[in-house]
Structures are given as C-alpha cells and as structure tokens.
Design an enzyme around this catalytic site. Structure first.
Site, PDB file in Angstrom:
ATOM      1  CD  GLU A   1      -2.746   2.862  -2.624  1.00 33.92           C
ATOM      2  OE1 GLU A   1      -1.817   2.065  -2.386  1.00 33.92           O
ATOM      3  OE2 GLU A   1      -3.811   2.872  -1.964  1.00 33.92           O
TER       4      GLU A   1
ATOM      5  CG  ASP B   1      -5.024  18.134   7.509  1.00 34.73           C
ATOM      6  OD1 ASP B   1      -5.120  18.120   6.272  1.00 34.73           O
ATOM      7  OD2 ASP B   1      -4.709  17.131   8.161  1.00 34.73           O
TER       8      ASP B   1
ATOM      9  CG  ASN C   1      -1.970   1.049   1.136  1.00 29.81           C
ATOM     10  OD1 ASN C   1      -2.956   0.859   0.422  1.00 29.81           O
ATOM     11  ND2 ASN C   1      -1.800   2.171   1.820  1.00 29.81           N
TER      12      ASN C   1
HETATM   13 MN    MN Z   1      -4.527   1.698  -0.472  1.00 34.61          MN
END
Ligand code: MN
Length: 430
Positions: A196, A245, A133
C-alpha cells in the site's frame, strides 16, 4: 512530504494551549469539533508530545491531501491502485530512540473502552513471499511494552497466519503521524501482494521516501513522526475491546494477538496523530477510498457513472448512493450488482439517475419516492458476506442481508413524467 509539512500549509487549524487530559477530555473535544478544523493539542497532561487530529475530517481536505478535485478523484485513486510506485530508500533521521511506549500520549476515548487505544497506527509487515503490506489497525495498550492488535481476516491476517504456521512471531512496524496522502494510500485496499505504501507513493507523485527499520528489514515512511518496532506474538492472545468502531457503537470483545514492543523511534518533538473512533475522519478515511473502488467496478458495467457516495449516515461504510447515466432499462439493477460485487461491507445501495445530487439526501429520497416500485425495483440478497462491524448482522459468521434499490426512471413510461418541472423564462425578483 511529512505531517508537519502538511500542517504548515494549512490554515484551518484550532490550537489548544491549555493542559488537557488524554483520558476522555481530549477525545470529548475531538467529538465536539468533529468534521470541523484540524485540532492541535499542544499540552497533554503527563506527556511531552503534542497531538494532532481531524486532518482527514472533511472531504475537501482528503481531496486536497492527494492534490485531487471531486472531478478527478476516482481516476486518480484508480490510477494509483493500478500503478503502484516503489518509494526511494533514504537514511533514517529519527532523533530519539526509546525502549517502550511510555512517552506516547495514547488516548482513552469512551466510557466503556478497554483502555487507551492507538487509532492511527499504520501496521507494516512482510509476507514470506517478499512483499510488504500496510494497513491501519487499532491497538489496545496493555502495558508499556505490550498491546493487543485487532486483525480482521484480510491481508495482515494472512501474513500473520503464514508466520504462525512456521512457528514464528511476525515482525511488524507501526507508523504514527504521516502526511495524509499516505493514510489515503494505505486505505486503498489494492490486491494482496501490493504494498500500500507504493500506492501512496503514486498518489504523492513519487515523493514518499522510506527507511529501513532497526530490528527488521521492513521499509517504512521516513518522514513519520513516530515508529514503533515489534512483533505480533505467535501464541499470545488477550481480550480485545470493548472499543467504539465506525458505527459509533461498541464492537464486540474478541481474543486477539499480543504485540510486543522492541523499540520506539521518533522525532524529538514528535506530533502524535489520533483519529477519533466513530468520528468523521475515521469514516472518511475508510469510506472515500472504497468509493473509488466501487466507481471503478461499476464503470466496467455502466459506461457513465456520475458519482458514488458512501453516506455519512451510513457510517461511510454500509449505505451507498450511485448515480448513473442509464443507457438501457436494466442498468440500475446492473449497477446494484456491481456495487455489491466491489464492496463486501456494503449493505444498502440506492441507484439514481444523473439528475439527482448524491450529496443531497432529500433529492435521493425524492428519487425513491417518485421513481421506485418495491415489487419491481428492489433486490434482496440473503446470507451474503458482510462487515464485522454491523451489530444487526451475524457478526461471528460475517453474514448479512443486502438490499439494492433501483430508483432510476423506468423506461416503460414516458420520461417527462419523472423529470423535475423547470421554471419558464421569467424574471425572478432577488
Ligand atoms: Mn494489502
């Protein structure tokens, strides 16, 4: 297909040759030029490495990085998510190997920040089921061998929980400074189990090469400027934050896991890549891939979706405009439901007809003013799952209220009442 290759092909670059501080000074300049040219800081106080920022700070540059136009962007992204492509493995060509983070020009951005933060690190980990991932996480520098990592309950969180259950630290790689197409690919959020980097490789037509790490079997982009190898400790937690953020406001402080550094590999003249928290680059990198996922989901319900925008004012995260070609009276409401179903962070969505320009907020407001009735065209969903970033929501339970506005033309009245008047055929002097 490296960051430096990309920069060589760009003209819209502003370079700073004077010595500037990584604490507040460089971030203040990043904020001043937010949404403008790519910035290169060649001389960082106390450090030898240079800094690049703002690469994905314009919609056009995000499109260009994956060789897309605004007309084929959604299709290209959906194709990559549905057809991930395994990258080719090559040999490492990192030139420098270090034991800690001390050479990196990590920025301290805002006044109340807990400390210096890495904001562009792609964190790669492997599940016990064998898949990798890749996702971007903010990393707070604690000392030269340790950082705190913010892990929102998503894919990396699940992999970390697996490791914790086996009473193991989780091996990770953190990559900084890659071709922007890799960043776009990493942010596509394909389903759990899809690497990804494979999605990024499809966006890059198979041009992404990967290399095996030194301290693990993780495969990471071979052309990266900087590679940090380490572990997320199974049993060490510290206060993470305050940190600004995507909203431009301070996120709350939480107990988050500690990362221990094993090795830092880099190019001799590595370019450190920094994203300004709350800046346009941050917003677009998070928001634009979500637009494609929303487009995909809404298209399954409504045959002709003209466009999806997560608006800048809505932090490219909370507020969306969707334009559709209505085929039946209820399509506006269906589009609202599909929009919420496809993006759990979304709070507000306005659905408009195809004659409204979704990049022009005056037109969108005009559609609300002239085509919307609050008692018939408003959908409110209480107690739904929301984003952790919204200060007005229940940030601990992630509960929020969602509002959909159907500002499409109602079909129980003659359509011509709602259409913008056109000029007759006459000569308009210039
Ligand atoms: Mn993922």
């Amino acid at each position: 297909m490296s960051l430096r290759d990309y920069l060589r092909g760009e003209n819209d670059i502003l370079e700073f040759q004077e010595e500037l501080s990584p604490k507040y000074e460089i971030p203040a300049i990043m904020e001043k030029y937010d949404g403008g040219p790519i910035l290169l800081f060649n001389k960082v106080k106390g450090k030898l490495l240079s800094i690049a920022s703002g690469i994905c700070g314009k919609r056009e540059r995000v499109l260009k990085s994956i060789n897309a136009t605004k007309y084929n962007y959604y299709e290209k992204m959906i194709d990559a998510i549905n057809n991930p492509l395994k990258p080719k493995i090559v040999n490492s060509n990192f030139e420098i190997e270090e034991e800690d983070l001390s050479s990196l020009p990590i920025l301290t951005h805002y006044e109340r920040d807990a400390g210096p933060y890495i904001t562009s690190g792609i964190v790669i980990a492997k599940s016990k089921f064998g898949f990798q991932n890749a996702s971007i996480h903010r990393l707070l520098l604690l000392d030269k061998k340790h950082m705190a990592i913010r892990i929102v309950p998503r894919h990396l969180y699940a992999i970390y929980q697996e490791a914790k259950k086996n009473e193991e630290d989780l091996k990770i790689a953190i990559v900084i400074g890659v071709h922007p197409a890799v960043l776009v690919g990493v942010n596509t959020s394909p389903k759990y189990g899809v690497d990804e980097l494979w999605v990024a490789n499809r966006l890059m037509n198979g041009e992404l090469k990967v290399v095996e790490c030194k301290t693990s079997d993780l495969l990471v982009p071979a052309d990266a400027e900087i590679l940090i190898e380490g572990v997320i400790k199974k049993d060490e937690f510290v206060d993470e934050g305050p940190f600004v953020d995507i909203t431009g406001t301070y996120d709350i402080v939480r107990k988050q896991p500690v990362v221990e550094i094993k090795k830092v590999l880099r190019r001799r003249d590595a370019i450190y890549y920094a994203i300004l928290p709350g800046g346009l680059e941050h917003k677009l990198l998070m928001g634009m891939p979500k637009e494609a996922k929303m487009y995909d989901a809404i298209s399954k319900i409504i045959p002709e979706v003209k466009g999806v925008r997560l608006t800048i004012g809505g932090c490219c995260w909370f507020n969306a405009i969707v334009s559709i070609k209505k085929q039946s009276e209820g399509d506006g409401k269906s589009a609202i439901l599909a929009a919420f179903g496809s993006n759990p962070s979304l709070k507000h969505v306005v659905v408009v007809d195809e004659d409204i320009d979704i990049d022009d907020m005056n037109e969108v407001e005009w559609a609300i003013a002239t085509r919307f009735q609050g008692d018939e065209d408003l959908i409110i969903v209480r107690n739904a799952r929301g984003s952790s970033l919204d200060p007005s929501s229940d940030q601990e339970r992630l509960i929020t209220c969602k509002v959909g506005i159907d500002a499409t033309i109602p079909w129980n009245k003659p359509r011509e009442k709602f259409e913008k008047a056109k000029w007759g055929n006459r000569n308009v002097p210039h």
